[in-house]
Design a protein around this motif. Structure first.
Motif, PDB file in Angstrom:
ATOM      1  N   UNK A  54       0.835  -1.205   0.000  1.00  0.00           N
ATOM      2  CA  UNK A  54       0.000   0.000   0.000  1.00  0.00           C
ATOM      3  C   UNK A  54       0.870   1.256   0.000  1.00  0.00           C
ATOM      4  N   UNK A  55       2.008   1.200   0.667  1.00  0.00           N
ATOM      5  CA  UNK A  55       2.941   2.334   0.628  1.00  0.00           C
ATOM      6  C   UNK A  55       3.422   2.557  -0.802  1.00  0.00           C
ATOM      7  N   UNK A  56       3.779   1.461  -1.491  1.00  0.00           N
ATOM      8  CA  UNK A  56       4.205   1.569  -2.894  1.00  0.00           C
ATOM      9  C   UNK A  56       3.087   2.133  -3.766  1.00  0.00           C
ATOM     10  N   UNK A  57       1.862   1.671  -3.517  1.00  0.00           N
ATOM     11  CA  UNK A  57       0.698   2.121  -4.289  1.00  0.00           C
ATOM     12  C   UNK A  57       0.482   3.623  -4.151  1.00  0.00           C
ATOM     13  N   UNK A  58       0.360   4.106  -2.908  1.00  0.00           N
ATOM     14  CA  UNK A  58       0.022   5.518  -2.698  1.00  0.00           C
ATOM     15  C   UNK A  58       1.213   6.439  -2.993  1.00  0.00           C
ATOM     16  N   UNK A  59       2.443   5.946  -2.783  1.00  0.00           N
ATOM     17  CA  UNK A  59       3.618   6.737  -3.154  1.00  0.00           C
ATOM     18  C   UNK A  59       3.627   6.994  -4.658  1.00  0.00           C
ATOM     19  N   UNK A  60       3.290   5.976  -5.439  1.00  0.00           N
ATOM     20  CA  UNK A  60       3.244   6.121  -6.894  1.00  0.00           C
ATOM     21  C   UNK A  60       2.178   7.136  -7.305  1.00  0.00           C
ATOM     22  N   UNK A  61       1.005   7.049  -6.703  1.00  0.00           N
ATOM     23  CA  UNK A  61      -0.093   7.953  -7.061  1.00  0.00           C
ATOM     24  C   UNK A  61       0.224   9.397  -6.672  1.00  0.00           C
ATOM     25  N   UNK A  62       0.817   9.587  -5.485  1.00  0.00           N
ATOM     26  CA  UNK A  62       1.158  10.950  -5.040  1.00  0.00           C
ATOM     27  C   UNK A  62       2.271  11.528  -5.913  1.00  0.00           C
ATOM     28  N   UNK A  63       3.265  10.694  -6.274  1.00  0.00           N
ATOM     29  CA  UNK A  63       4.342  11.169  -7.155  1.00  0.00           C
ATOM     30  C   UNK A  63       3.785  11.574  -8.522  1.00  0.00           C
ATOM     31  N   UNK A  64       2.871  10.775  -9.053  1.00  0.00           N
ATOM     32  CA  UNK A  64       2.240  11.120 -10.330  1.00  0.00           C
ATOM     33  C   UNK A  64       1.519  12.462 -10.239  1.00  0.00           C
ATOM     34  N   UNK A  65       0.816  12.670  -9.117  1.00  0.00           N
ATOM     35  CA  UNK A  65       0.091  13.932  -8.926  1.00  0.00           C
ATOM     36  C   UNK A  65       1.067  15.101  -8.866  1.00  0.00           C
ATOM     37  N   UNK A  66       2.200  14.901  -8.184  1.00  0.00           N
ATOM     38  CA  UNK A  66       3.205  15.967  -8.083  1.00  0.00           C
ATOM     39  C   UNK A  66       3.792  16.311  -9.449  1.00  0.00           C
ATOM     40  N   UNK A  67       3.994  15.300 -10.278  1.00  0.00           N
ATOM     41  CA  UNK A  67       4.519  15.563 -11.617  1.00  0.00           C
ATOM     42  C   UNK A  67       3.494  16.259 -12.500  1.00  0.00           C
ATOM     43  N   UNK A  68       2.212  16.076 -12.178  1.00  0.00           N
ATOM     44  CA  UNK A  68       1.157  16.650 -13.017  1.00  0.00           C
ATOM     45  C   UNK A  68       0.913  18.126 -12.735  1.00  0.00           C
TER      46      UNK A  68
END
Length: 363
Positions: free
Chosen positions: A250-264
């Protein structure tokens, strides 16, 4: 109040409490009754509908008009679970519809009953199953491909390292060797991600505090905003208890989603992460009680995603980034599926994107 009036009031309360939309049309084709669920599904209020002709109120819904007309003239019950979409403002809602003749106890027909059911959640569950099946097939292919690549890749890396040792320190060719090693490492990372996507891993289940996991991720990401001024909003439902899950995944999951949001997001952008309990979905497993779902929204106010790209977001190797591998969201979907959950995305081009992760609220 007479017993008859009490009975009518009781029946009206029952109809108003039903989760499906109920519309009653009289013999003149006018709407005689409409419950709150029907108002919600159609976006039409009772005040606008009751007393008016059904054909005029629902002039855009040709299939519904045809079903009501056939039942009124023939007395048959008609159902359609595939072809009806209600247009409500800019939103399209898929519904299943059934029309019944309204009959008195002695058999006289006095009108038609139309029952509507919002099947948006059913369609989304069907899409999730199809995506999981596709991901499983691609994962099997990826696993075989990754193993085939890994062996020659190791040979190339070993030969390059030996070549570097043989070359003089001042040789310009050493730079070329370093480039080779760097590119080999990049390919190796892609292969490792492919294996992570394909290989089944048993979940290491424990009680996971979602808010702590996400809060820690946001704390770390606030320190690495890559020079951008990004605002973070947390809207957590404090009543959500720890759930049974794999904390590492779950840490890997939400870290990926938050990083994607930051790049967007651009400079001055905003990322919102919210949690809530939802009643539209519930998951069951053989031998278990029905479980509610907890939803985590990761939203950004970036440029959004074009509709034609949305359908391919979870496809391996599809990416809109210049340096992306296109495997991050596919792995996210795999993690959610392993937890018997769902992930979906909504985007409004020019306004932002929201990823929603739904997980069973199992303790």
């Amino acid at each position: 109040m007479t017993p008859e009036e009490k009975k009518e009031e009781f029946l009206a309360t029952v109809i108003d409490s039903v989760g499906d939309g109920v519309i009653v049309i009289d013999l003149d084709g006018r709407i005689a009754l409409m419950n709150p669920a029907a108002e919600e599904i159609t976006g039409i209020s009772r005040r606008q509908a009751v007393g008016h002709r059904f054909a005029l109120v629902f002039h855009r819904e040709a299939v519904l008009r045809e079903m009501v007309g056939k039942t009124a003239t023939s007395g048959m019950t008609i159902s359609d679970h595939e072809n009806i979409v209600i247009r409500k403002l800019k939103q399209l809602t898929p519904v299943s519809a059934t029309t019944f003749p309204l009959m008195l106890p002695h058999g006289e027909t006095t009108g038609t009953i139309l029952v509507l059911r919002d099947i948006t959640s059913i369609r989304e569950l069907e899409d999730a199953v199809r995506n999981a099946d596709r991901l499983s097939t691609l994962g099997t292919l990826a696993a075989g491909l990754a193993h085939e690549i890994k062996n020659p890749l190791g040979g190339i890396k070993g030969a390059a390292q030996l070549l570097e040792l043989e070359l003089p320190t001042e040789s310009e060719l050493r730079d070329n060797v370093r480039i080779m090693l760097k590119e080999v490492e990049r390919v190796n990372r892609i292969v490792e991600e492919l294996l992570a996507l394909a290989s089944p891993r048993g979940l290491q289940l424990s009680k996971v505090n979602l808010h702590k996991v996400i809060g820690d991720i946001l704390t770390l990401q606030k320190r690495s905003t890559e020079g951008k001024n990004v605002a973070f909003q947390q809207q957590f439902d404090p009543s959500i208890p720890p759930i049974l899950a794999d904390e590492g995944l779950l840490t890997q999951l939400f870290l990926n989603l938050v990083k994607n949001a930051m790049e967007a997001v651009d400079d001055g952008g905003c990322i919102r992460v919210a949690s809530r309990v939802i009643s539209d979905y519930s998951m069951t497993q053989k031998g278990e009680r029905r479980s509610r779902m907890v939803a985590i929204d990761v939203a950004d106010d970036g440029p959004g995603i074009q509709p034609e790209q949305l359908e391919q977001l979870f496809t391996p190797f599809f990416t809109t980034k210049t340096k992306g591998t296109g495997l991050g969201l596919a792995i996210c979907q795999k993690i959610v599926t392993e937890h018997r959950g769902m992930i979906k995305v909504e985007s409004d081009p020019g306004k932002g994107t929201t990823f929603t992760v739904m997980l069973p609220l199992i303790q």
